[in-house]
Design a protein around this motif. Structure first.
Motif, PDB file in Angstrom:
ATOM      1  N   PHE A 205      -7.408  -2.643  -5.180  1.00 48.82           N
ATOM      2  CA  PHE A 205      -6.134  -3.244  -4.676  1.00 48.82           C
ATOM      3  C   PHE A 205      -5.064  -2.928  -5.606  1.00 48.82           C
ATOM      4  O   PHE A 205      -3.836  -3.234  -5.079  1.00 48.82           O
ATOM      5  CB  PHE A 205      -6.325  -4.489  -3.938  1.00 48.82           C
ATOM      6  CG  PHE A 205      -7.115  -4.704  -2.958  1.00 48.82           C
ATOM      7  CD1 PHE A 205      -6.434  -4.392  -1.561  1.00 48.82           C
ATOM      8  CD2 PHE A 205      -8.583  -5.080  -2.768  1.00 48.82           C
ATOM      9  CE1 PHE A 205      -7.108  -4.421  -0.322  1.00 48.82           C
ATOM     10  CE2 PHE A 205      -9.276  -5.113  -1.541  1.00 48.82           C
ATOM     11  CZ  PHE A 205      -8.625  -4.768  -0.242  1.00 48.82           C
ATOM     12  N   HIS A 206      -5.295  -2.805  -6.822  1.00 48.75           N
ATOM     13  CA  HIS A 206      -4.255  -2.717  -8.042  1.00 48.75           C
ATOM     14  C   HIS A 206      -3.509  -1.681  -7.687  1.00 48.75           C
ATOM     15  O   HIS A 206      -2.459  -1.033  -7.978  1.00 48.75           O
ATOM     16  CB  HIS A 206      -4.810  -2.842  -9.246  1.00 48.75           C
ATOM     17  CG  HIS A 206      -5.559  -1.669  -9.632  1.00 48.75           C
ATOM     18  ND1 HIS A 206      -7.051  -1.768  -9.368  1.00 48.75           N
ATOM     19  CD2 HIS A 206      -5.502  -0.673 -10.302  1.00 48.75           C
ATOM     20  CE1 HIS A 206      -7.694  -0.524  -9.538  1.00 48.75           C
ATOM     21  NE2 HIS A 206      -6.666   0.191 -10.348  1.00 48.75           N
ATOM     22  N   GLN A 207      -4.021  -0.314  -6.855  1.00 40.85           N
ATOM     23  CA  GLN A 207      -3.514   0.666  -6.636  1.00 40.85           C
ATOM     24  C   GLN A 207      -2.549   0.804  -5.503  1.00 40.85           C
ATOM     25  O   GLN A 207      -2.013   1.863  -5.112  1.00 40.85           O
ATOM     26  CB  GLN A 207      -4.606   1.856  -6.619  1.00 40.85           C
ATOM     27  CG  GLN A 207      -5.239   2.131  -7.967  1.00 40.85           C
ATOM     28  CD  GLN A 207      -6.318   3.071  -7.956  1.00 40.85           C
ATOM     29  OE1 GLN A 207      -7.107   3.269  -7.126  1.00 40.85           O
ATOM     30  NE2 GLN A 207      -6.237   4.007  -8.862  1.00 40.85           N
ATOM     31  N   LEU A 208      -2.491  -0.306  -4.696  1.00 39.30           N
ATOM     32  CA  LEU A 208      -1.908  -0.237  -3.301  1.00 39.30           C
ATOM     33  C   LEU A 208      -0.367  -0.644  -3.974  1.00 39.30           C
ATOM     34  O   LEU A 208       0.111  -1.718  -3.739  1.00 39.30           O
ATOM     35  CB  LEU A 208      -2.359  -1.385  -2.449  1.00 39.30           C
ATOM     36  CG  LEU A 208      -3.557  -1.007  -1.638  1.00 39.30           C
ATOM     37  CD1 LEU A 208      -3.903  -2.134  -0.784  1.00 39.30           C
ATOM     38  CD2 LEU A 208      -3.154   0.217  -0.739  1.00 39.30           C
ATOM     39  N   HIS A 209       0.292   0.433  -4.462  1.00 37.70           N
ATOM     40  CA  HIS A 209       1.628   0.087  -4.914  1.00 37.70           C
ATOM     41  C   HIS A 209       2.735   0.913  -4.171  1.00 37.70           C
ATOM     42  O   HIS A 209       2.436   2.532  -4.100  1.00 37.70           O
ATOM     43  CB  HIS A 209       1.655   0.624  -6.254  1.00 37.70           C
ATOM     44  CG  HIS A 209       3.153   0.555  -7.105  1.00 37.70           C
ATOM     45  ND1 HIS A 209       4.117   1.375  -7.017  1.00 37.70           N
ATOM     46  CD2 HIS A 209       3.361  -0.633  -7.762  1.00 37.70           C
ATOM     47  CE1 HIS A 209       4.993   0.938  -7.833  1.00 37.70           C
ATOM     48  NE2 HIS A 209       4.764  -0.356  -8.048  1.00 37.70           N
ATOM     49  N   MET A 210       3.602   0.794  -3.402  1.00 36.94           N
ATOM     50  CA  MET A 210       4.458   1.271  -2.369  1.00 36.94           C
ATOM     51  C   MET A 210       5.020   2.348  -2.886  1.00 36.94           C
ATOM     52  O   MET A 210       5.127   3.600  -2.441  1.00 36.94           O
ATOM     53  CB  MET A 210       5.419   0.247  -1.709  1.00 36.94           C
ATOM     54  CG  MET A 210       6.110   0.699  -0.484  1.00 36.94           C
ATOM     55  SD  MET A 210       4.948   1.596   0.791  1.00 36.94           S
ATOM     56  CE  MET A 210       3.973   0.137   1.299  1.00 36.94           C
ATOM     57  N   ASP A 211       5.604   2.284  -4.137  1.00 36.64           N
ATOM     58  CA  ASP A 211       6.576   3.385  -4.639  1.00 36.64           C
ATOM     59  C   ASP A 211       5.471   4.692  -4.855  1.00 36.64           C
ATOM     60  O   ASP A 211       5.931   5.873  -4.708  1.00 36.64           O
ATOM     61  CB  ASP A 211       7.041   2.914  -5.826  1.00 36.64           C
ATOM     62  CG  ASP A 211       8.350   2.114  -5.857  1.00 36.64           C
ATOM     63  OD1 ASP A 211       8.559   2.060  -4.755  1.00 36.64           O
ATOM     64  OD2 ASP A 211       8.807   1.500  -6.772  1.00 36.64           O
TER      65      ASP A 211
END
Length: 481
Positions: A205-211
């Motif tokens: 989930f740490h890769q769920l970065h909107m940018d």
């Protein structure tokens, strides 16, 4: 993009691979007739990719083909230096198993390797163009689960990532696929697509970065519009639960034809990969036998996985983007993917306004990017934004526009350049005349974002929208866009 000329407008013969199905023959005949004399610039294989991408909708295929050509011209894509057998240009990622380019990793100091291509290696999980599948298609492998998405979004701008992706794509299409054709092609087998493997090992989930997701959308938008039907199959392996969440968003960006080529697999994927790839061409960590032990990093070099050292910075002389200054719809905009014409600026400007945007829905922001390169800001060029309503496509009770803000690239976290904001009613946005104009000085290089949205709860609107950048894309140069 242009290919050897076809023999005549009714031809159904690709240079080596004749199309034999009646639907294909008829589609190509009608497509060439629609294109007129210009049809001779393209071979059947190129035209067929656009036909299939648009499900044999001839006007749609023509619009996409011409838009892609305009995009290539505007961005000087055909002039990019790519690795090949007759030059010493450096590769953009790991390359294994080809005659036209020796096995190599991306390295500082190699000719025509931009600094941003080196920098992003420290945030990507690792990638490699690794040999070929049983159909003779090149295999691209990416350790997607190891990406430092937040770091990538922070330290690499969207224009830099797009530039990198264009260079990699052009390399595959213009250097590797011709070799595949020579080695594995036959009269009945055209090789113009690639096989892709995304390894999601380590994804969380740490890769769920909107940018970061917006960056990904920028690439998928470009691929579907400028490079249709270049994907053969995409295998997503070791996919965890979090990927299901990510894919539910990504799927909305994709054409149905692309979705059909995507195979999402969990941990039981090895036999499926081996059905398509010989074991000697598949890395051992994916169930094959290949280790590429002769190369630093093995089959897929990765700084994050520490099988190669962090890459050094390249000389700044190679740091020019393929598209140093440009304007385009922003991929993060909910409304920006509504048509192929959103991506390029079609035709010549009229009254200084040359960008058409359509289908702006209520409460959906429309955003455009203006990228100003380092070499263009010495005299703080004046950016002039002009826009006007073109026509209403459905009933509106009231429509207002606002120029919301401008912000630039890596400095967006530290401050925003605020432009005086004013709401304009529909009556104040005439269908003719000079339109609404906003100006500002670009005092720093980077990414500027223009954002607006309609306030009406009903109806769609078309807008004409334009930009001139003093000393860069003045009115005298506008038709080059």
């Amino acid at each position: 993009m242009s290919s050897p000329a076809a023999t005549n407008s009714g031809s159904s013969t690709h240079s080596k691979h004749p199309y034999k199905e009646p639907k294909q023959i008829e589609g190509l005949k009608n497509f060439r007739a629609l294109l007129g004399p210009d049809n001779e610039k393209f071979d059947d294989g190129e035209l067929m990719r656009f036909l299939v991408a648009r499900s044999y909708d001839l006007p749609g295929a023509k619009a996409q083909l011409l838009a892609s050509l305009e995009w290539r011209k505007a961005n000087n894509v055909d002039d990019l230096p790519i690795p090949g057998p007759n030059n010493s240009n450096g590769v953009m990622y790991g390359v294994r198993g080809w005659h036209s380019v020796p096995d190599a990793n991306i390295e500082a100091g190699h000719p025509n390797v931009p600094e941003h291509a080196m920098r992003l290696q420290n945030y990507m999980g690792g990638s490699c163009l690794h040999k070929w599948d049983k159909a003779g298609r090149p295999i691209y492998i990416e350790r997607m689960g190891q990406h430092n998405v937040k770091g990538l979004a922070k330290h690499v701008t969207t224009p830099e990532l797009v530039d990198y992706h264009i260079r990699c794509t052009e390399f595959v299409h213009n250097t590797i696929m011709p070799e595949c054709e020579e080695r594995f092609g036959s009269e009945d087998k055209v090789i113009d697509k690639e096989t892709v493997i995304f390894d999601c090992t380590g994804m969380g989930f740490h890769q769920l970065h909107m940018d970061g997701l917006n960056m990904l959308r920028s690439l998928t938008d470009m691929d579907q519009k400028a490079y249709p039907e270049r994907l053969g199959k995409l295998f997503i392996v070791n996919s965890p639960y979090v990927f299901v969440k990510v894919y539910s968003m990504i799927k909305k960006w994709l054409d149905p034809g692309v979705i059909e080529k995507i195979h999402i697999l969990g941990k039981d994927y090895k036999n499926i990969l081996l059905d398509h790839i010989d074991p000697e061409n598949l890395p051992d960590f994916l169930g094959g036998e290949c280790t590429c032990s002769h190369m630093p990093g093995g089959c897929v070099p990765s700084v994050i996985m520490k099988n190669i050292k962090p890459v050094e910075k390249a000389a700044p002389a190679n740091n020019l983007l393929a598209v140093p200054t440009y304007l385009r719809p922003r991929s993060s905009s909910a409304a920006s993917a509504s048509s192929i014409m959103d991506y390029v600026m079609p035709g010549k400007p009229k009254d200084g306004i040359f960008q058409m945007f359509s289908a702006m829905a209520h409460d959906k922001e429309c955003e455009y990017e203006i990228v100003v390169a380092d070499e263009d800001v010495e005299h703080e060029p004046e950016v002039v934004i002009k826009f006007r309503v073109k026509g209403i496509r459905a009933a509106c009770t009231g429509l207002n526009f606002t120029v919301a803000r401008f912000e630039f690239g890596e400095k967006a976290d530290h401050g925003t350049i605020v432009v005086p904001t004013k709401f304009y009613s529909l009556s104040e946005c005439p269908e003719s005349g000079d339109g609404i104009e906003v100006k500002f000085r670009a005092k720093a290089a980077g990414l500027y974002v223009l954002s607006w949205k309609p306030e009406s709860q009903r109806g769609l609107v078309q807008m004409e929208y334009g930009v001139t950048v003093d000393g860069i894309l003045g009115e005298g140069d506008a038709d080059s866009m």
